[in-house]
Design an enzyme around this catalytic site. Structure first.
Site, PDB file in Angstrom:
ATOM      1  N   ASP A  35      25.745   8.862  17.959  1.00  0.00           N
ATOM      2  CA  ASP A  35      24.564   8.006  18.088  1.00  0.00           C
ATOM      3  C   ASP A  35      23.287   8.847  18.146  1.00  0.00           C
ATOM      4  O   ASP A  35      23.310   9.992  18.605  1.00  0.00           O
ATOM      5  CB  ASP A  35      24.710   7.162  19.371  1.00  0.00           C
ATOM      6  CG  ASP A  35      23.707   6.028  19.412  1.00  0.00           C
ATOM      7  OD1 ASP A  35      23.136   5.682  18.354  1.00  0.00           O
ATOM      8  OD2 ASP A  35      23.478   5.485  20.513  1.00  0.00           O
ATOM      9  N   HIS A  52      20.536  10.097   9.380  1.00  0.00           N
ATOM     10  CA  HIS A  52      21.952   9.975   8.978  1.00  0.00           C
ATOM     11  C   HIS A  52      22.367  11.183   8.132  1.00  0.00           C
ATOM     12  O   HIS A  52      23.458  11.719   8.295  1.00  0.00           O
ATOM     13  CB  HIS A  52      22.166   8.688   8.180  1.00  0.00           C
ATOM     14  CG  HIS A  52      21.909   7.439   8.982  1.00  0.00           C
ATOM     15  ND1 HIS A  52      22.362   7.281  10.267  1.00  0.00           N
ATOM     16  CD2 HIS A  52      21.224   6.297   8.686  1.00  0.00           C
ATOM     17  CE1 HIS A  52      21.992   6.094  10.728  1.00  0.00           C
ATOM     18  NE2 HIS A  52      21.288   5.483   9.792  1.00  0.00           N
ATOM     19  N   LEU A 146      45.023  18.799  12.070  1.00  0.00           N
ATOM     20  CA  LEU A 146      44.190  17.773  12.720  1.00  0.00           C
ATOM     21  C   LEU A 146      44.193  16.467  11.911  1.00  0.00           C
ATOM     22  O   LEU A 146      44.069  16.490  10.691  1.00  0.00           O
ATOM     23  CB  LEU A 146      42.752  18.312  12.816  1.00  0.00           C
ATOM     24  CG  LEU A 146      41.687  17.347  13.319  1.00  0.00           C
ATOM     25  CD1 LEU A 146      41.874  17.047  14.807  1.00  0.00           C
ATOM     26  CD2 LEU A 146      40.282  17.908  13.067  1.00  0.00           C
TER      27      LEU A 146
HETATM   28  C1  FPP Z   1      24.206   5.819  14.885  1.00  0.00           C
HETATM   29  O1  FPP Z   1      22.860   6.278  14.962  1.00  0.00           O
HETATM   30  C2  FPP Z   1      24.852   6.366  13.697  1.00  0.00           C
HETATM   31  C3  FPP Z   1      25.387   5.606  12.680  1.00  0.00           C
HETATM   32  C4  FPP Z   1      25.351   4.148  12.670  1.00  0.00           C
HETATM   33  C5  FPP Z   1      26.003   6.225  11.484  1.00  0.00           C
HETATM   34  C6  FPP Z   1      26.760   7.472  11.691  1.00  0.00           C
HETATM   35  C7  FPP Z   1      26.753   8.217  10.401  1.00  0.00           C
HETATM   36  C8  FPP Z   1      26.688   9.548  10.255  1.00  0.00           C
HETATM   37  C9  FPP Z   1      26.735  10.485  11.370  1.00  0.00           C
HETATM   38  C10 FPP Z   1      26.538  10.162   8.902  1.00  0.00           C
HETATM   39  C11 FPP Z   1      27.709  10.261   8.033  1.00  0.00           C
HETATM   40  C12 FPP Z   1      29.047  10.139   8.635  1.00  0.00           C
HETATM   41  C13 FPP Z   1      30.188  10.494   8.000  1.00  0.00           C
HETATM   42  C14 FPP Z   1      31.482  10.308   8.661  1.00  0.00           C
HETATM   43  C15 FPP Z   1      30.186  11.101   6.675  1.00  0.00           C
HETATM   44  P1  FPP Z   1      21.697   5.208  14.973  1.00  0.00           P
HETATM   45  O2  FPP Z   1      21.244   5.011  13.583  1.00  0.00           O
HETATM   46  O3  FPP Z   1      22.149   3.960  15.660  1.00  0.00           O
HETATM   47  O4  FPP Z   1      20.615   5.964  15.845  1.00  0.00           O
HETATM   48  P2  FPP Z   1      19.537   5.304  16.811  1.00  0.00           P
HETATM   49  O5  FPP Z   1      20.280   4.635  17.928  1.00  0.00           O
HETATM   50  O6  FPP Z   1      18.730   6.490  17.280  1.00  0.00           O
HETATM   51  O7  FPP Z   1      18.725   4.340  15.984  1.00  0.00           O
END
Ligand code: FPP
Length: 278
Positions: A35, A52, A146
């Protein structure tokens, strides 16, 4: 563990952290709520999708470190059933990043004997994403190191509903529906994670104290670790610190820990004496 130490230099901070980890008490399964990508980008006045994109590096390094440590299963929350509510452009970027990650990482996953599995309601994924995901899962199916579970279009409640529906369907087919009785084992063996031990350690980045519908059934006795670090800043050091903190926890599963000051030998008599003197 040995592989991790071999990849580090004596004197480095991560070397010291790795040395302090007890290899006999590693978490077998680590689950992570990644997050803070949006906030990471916001603080840099960048669009959310830049966060992201910056989140890919920590995915790569976390997979690598878990493999080197000897962790058996790593589950990453990549896209929740609720994430469809985000702007279409952001959702599409997430799919693009997932496809990029699969393409980039497949050779390394193979080289390091890492198996990929996807958990969630995968039927709803865009066709091309699903196709490439299935291909990566198939390509790594025989690997024995893993196991990386990518939770995609995943929801903990949806998973339990899907498990119960699968059980009902099976019972209808084999005619046992009239005498069907649910129990914990039956539900657990019909979850998407049926082949995995429950997570020992659940890490959430960005300081939020929420579970966000992640692995609701499986985290009944997981140790929770919340760090203020935003996901794009999450490093090997953060992961090793989380493992060390996990090793300090006293896991009781609702029972008692090892006796302290002879507690276990307490008898009715000592209880009465204690009451009299209080
Ligand atoms: C939450 O941060 C994150 C996500 C919803 C997406 C997670 C994706 C990645 C880490 C990138 C790619 C992943 C893979 C497995 C290739 P948020 O957008 O909710 O952050 P915020 O709470 O600060 O708005």
């Amino acid at each position: 563990m040995k592989a991790l130490l071999e990849s580090l230099q004596p004197g480095e901070r991560d070397w010291d952290l790795a040395q302090a980890i007890d290899p006999a008490r590693l978490p077998a399964h680590i689950a992570i709520i990644m997050d803070g990508n949006g906030r990471w980008a916001g603080r840099r006045r960048l669009p959310r999708v830049a966060g992201h994109k910056a989140g890919i590096g920590p995915v790569r390094s976390t997979v690598e470190t878990c493999a080197r440590l000897g962790v058996k299963v790593l589950t990453l929350y990549a896209f929740s059933v609720e994430n469809w509510k985000r702007p279409r452009a952001e959702v599409e970027t997430l799919w693009r990043l997932l496809r990029y990650y699969l393409k980039q990482e497949l050779p390394d996953l193979q080289k390091n004997d890492i198996r990929l599995q996807a958990i969630g309601r995968l039927d709803a994924l865009p066709t091309q994403v699903r196709r490439e995901l299935d291909a990566a899962v198939d390509a790594t199916a025989a690997n024995r190191g893993l196991l990386v579970n990518l939770a995609i279009n995943y929801g903990g409640r949806a998973e339990i509903v899907d498990a119960v529906n699968a059980i009902l369907e099976m019972a209808q087919l084999d005619g046992s529906i009239g005498s069907l009785k649910l129990d914990e084992d039956l539900i657990a063996t019909n979850l998407y994670t049926a082949s995995c031990p429950d997570p020992d350690l659940l890490i959430r980045t960005s300081g939020e104290m929420r579970i966000s519908n992640f692995l609701l059934w499986q985290i009944a006795y997981s140790e929770l670790y919340v760090t203020e670090t935003l996901w794009p800043d999450f490093t090997r050091t953060d992961l090793l610190e989380a493992v060390l903190e996990y090793q300090k926890r006293d896991r009781r599963y609702g029972g008692l820990s090892a006796p302290v000051n002879g507690d276990a030998q307490a008898t009715d008599e000592t209880f009465v004496v204690a009451l009299r003197s209080s």
